[in-house]
Structure formats: C-alpha cells, structure tokens
Design a protein around this motif. Structure first.
Motif, PDB file in Angstrom:
ATOM      1  N   ALA A 114       0.823  -1.212   0.000  1.00 10.73           N
ATOM      2  CA  ALA A 114       0.000   0.000   0.000  1.00 10.73           C
ATOM      3  C   ALA A 114       0.860   1.266   0.000  1.00 10.73           C
ATOM      4  O   ALA A 114       0.542   2.252  -0.673  1.00 10.73           O
ATOM      5  CB  ALA A 114      -0.934   0.002   1.210  1.00 10.73           C
ATOM      6  N   HIS A 117       2.223   1.830  -3.413  1.00 13.18           N
ATOM      7  CA  HIS A 117       1.134   2.327  -4.259  1.00 13.18           C
ATOM      8  C   HIS A 117       0.939   3.824  -4.057  1.00 13.18           C
ATOM      9  O   HIS A 117       0.817   4.593  -5.017  1.00 13.18           O
ATOM     10  CB  HIS A 117      -0.150   1.563  -3.925  1.00 13.18           C
ATOM     11  N   GLN A 118       0.929   4.246  -2.803  1.00 13.88           N
ATOM     12  CA  GLN A 118       0.746   5.660  -2.491  1.00 13.88           C
ATOM     13  C   GLN A 118       1.910   6.496  -3.036  1.00 13.88           C
ATOM     14  O   GLN A 118       1.702   7.591  -3.575  1.00 13.88           O
ATOM     15  CB  GLN A 118       0.646   5.846  -0.977  1.00 13.88           C
ATOM     16  N   LYS A 119       3.112   5.967  -2.941  1.00 15.76           N
ATOM     17  CA  LYS A 119       4.288   6.688  -3.451  1.00 15.76           C
ATOM     18  C   LYS A 119       4.208   6.852  -4.967  1.00 15.76           C
ATOM     19  O   LYS A 119       4.564   7.906  -5.506  1.00 15.76           O
ATOM     20  CB  LYS A 119       5.563   5.936  -3.065  1.00 15.76           C
ATOM     21  N   GLU A 121       1.447   6.994  -6.812  1.00 22.59           N
ATOM     22  CA  GLU A 121       0.420   7.999  -7.104  1.00 22.59           C
ATOM     23  C   GLU A 121       0.944   9.406  -6.824  1.00 22.59           C
ATOM     24  O   GLU A 121       0.715  10.329  -7.622  1.00 22.59           O
ATOM     25  CB  GLU A 121      -0.831   7.726  -6.269  1.00 22.59           C
ATOM     26  N   ASN A 122       1.632   9.577  -5.710  1.00 19.80           N
ATOM     27  CA  ASN A 122       2.152  10.900  -5.361  1.00 19.80           C
ATOM     28  C   ASN A 122       3.180  11.388  -6.380  1.00 19.80           C
ATOM     29  O   ASN A 122       3.204  12.564  -6.749  1.00 19.80           O
ATOM     30  CB  ASN A 122       2.774  10.868  -3.965  1.00 19.80           C
ATOM     31  N   THR A 159      -6.971  13.986  -8.815  1.00 18.73           N
ATOM     32  CA  THR A 159      -6.999  13.234  -7.562  1.00 18.73           C
ATOM     33  C   THR A 159      -8.199  12.310  -7.522  1.00 18.73           C
ATOM     34  O   THR A 159      -8.097  11.127  -7.150  1.00 18.73           O
ATOM     35  CB  THR A 159      -7.029  14.187  -6.351  1.00 18.73           C
ATOM     36  N   ASP A 166      -9.027   3.543  -9.857  1.00 19.63           N
ATOM     37  CA  ASP A 166      -7.892   2.705  -9.478  1.00 19.63           C
ATOM     38  C   ASP A 166      -8.261   1.224  -9.460  1.00 19.63           C
ATOM     39  O   ASP A 166      -7.429   0.369  -9.763  1.00 19.63           O
ATOM     40  CB  ASP A 166      -7.375   3.120  -8.099  1.00 19.63           C
TER      41      ASP A 166
END
Length: 212
Positions: A114, A117-119, A121-122, A159, A166
């Motif tokens: 997770a 995944h967040q990295k 997207e950022n 966003t 996703d």
C-alpha cells in the motif's frame, strides 16, 4: 579483464536485469541471487545500490515514472497541438501499457504494498498535474475552459480520477460506464466547459463506447 563501471551505469544495469527477470519469472519468484548471477557481480555491489528486492522495485517504478512523464511533457507543452487533442494524447502517453507496466501495477495493488502504491500515485500526480494545468491554461486562453483556478481544478479532477478508477475491475459494466460518465460530467463543470465538450477527448482514454 575486469570492467569497472560508474555508479549510475551499474545501477541502471541492475535495474535492466531485474526488470527482465521480474517480467519473465515474476517478482516473487526472482531472488537477489538470480539478479547477481545474471549480471555477475558481488552481493556487496548490489547492496551498495539497493537495500532489498523491494528497493529495486521502488527504483524501477521511479525510472518508469520519469520516462512516462518525460514522454507526456513533450506532448503537453506542444502548443501546435489543439488543446483537447493534447489532453487526450498526454493522458494516453501516461499509460504503462507494457509487460513491465503490468508487472509493476500487479505489485503495487497488493495490500502489503500500500505504501508503494501511495508513493507511485504521489510521484505521478504532482508532476502530471503541472502538465495538465498547462493544457487547461491554454484552454482558458482559447475560451474552451473557464475557471479562475486552473491548477486547483486540475488537482481536484486528477486526484478524484486516481481514486475512482484505481480499481475499475471491481465494477460491473453498467457501474463502470456510469462512473465514467459522471466523471466527465463533473470535470466539465469544474473546468467551466460546455456539456459534452470533453466526451470526444475522454473516449480514447477510457476506451469505452459513450452514449449521450
């Protein structure tokens, strides 16, 4: 004769080999020993550049992201391309539609990854938003869009799109189409565009048959 390579060259060689092995054998079935044997380097050399196999994957994602954004920037900043066509082509260029891209997306969507995944997207959102904002600013100049806050409008839209689409495979075909149509409807309003003005630009991106 032993060949000495500079740090960046060696790091990219490791990434190249790891990409090939991850795609052919799978991430879980590839060990750091496999990578070492393929390249013919000492374990200490590998760990000088990467702390773990997961760290290799993280750097792989960073490199792929840089390549995608660089390709998108060439299109997004080309004022000779009509605004809406530029939007379509920019978004399509950001698709990681390849064996490597499929492998990476499979990994980042795992619950245990997770944070990765967040990295991802950022990394993408921050840089892609700037490119899409440039397109929106050109759209405002040409009277296609009307908003006093193009950067904020783009941030809201992008966003939401990352969150909403996703896990598109979780929706039924009817739910998916409704979600897409709702996204286009609200994106037009956030950008101050006429109704259905974004439909043609969005069709290739979502690869769907739209009904007005």
């Amino acid at each position: 004769m032993r060949i000495v390579k500079n740090a960046e060259e060696r790091k990219n060689e490791i990434l190249d080999v790891a990409e090939r092995l991850f795609c052919t054998k799978g991430f879980d079935n590839t060990s750091t020993s496999d990578i070492l044997n393929e390249i013919g380097i000492a374990r200490g050399t590998l760990y000088y550049h990467f702390k773990s196999k997961e760290d290799i994957l993280d750097s792989m994602i960073e490199r792929l992201t840089n390549q995608m954004v660089a390709k998108a920037a060439v299109i997004a900043l080309d004022d000779s391309i009509p605004v809406l066509e530029r939007l379509t082509r920019t978004m399509l260029s950001l698709s990681a539609d390849s064996e490597l891209g499929d492998m990476i997306m499979e990994q980042v969507h795992r619950p245990q990854n997770a944070l990765l995944h967040q990295k991802l997207e950022n990394r993408l959102l921050g840089r892609v938003n700037k490119l899409i904002t440039k397109i929106a600013e050109d759209g405002i100049k040409q009277g296609i869009m009307q908003t006093d806050y193009p950067a904020e409008a783009v941030e809201m839209i992008m966003t939401y799109s990352y969150i909403a689409f996703d896990s598109m495979n979780e929706y039924s075909e009817e739910e998916e189409l409704r979600k897409i149509m709702g996204f286009v409807y609200h994106a037009e309003r956030v950008l101050g565009m006429e109704k259905d003005a974004l439909l043609d630009a969005m069709r290739p991106i979502f690869n769907k048959s739209y009904k007005k």
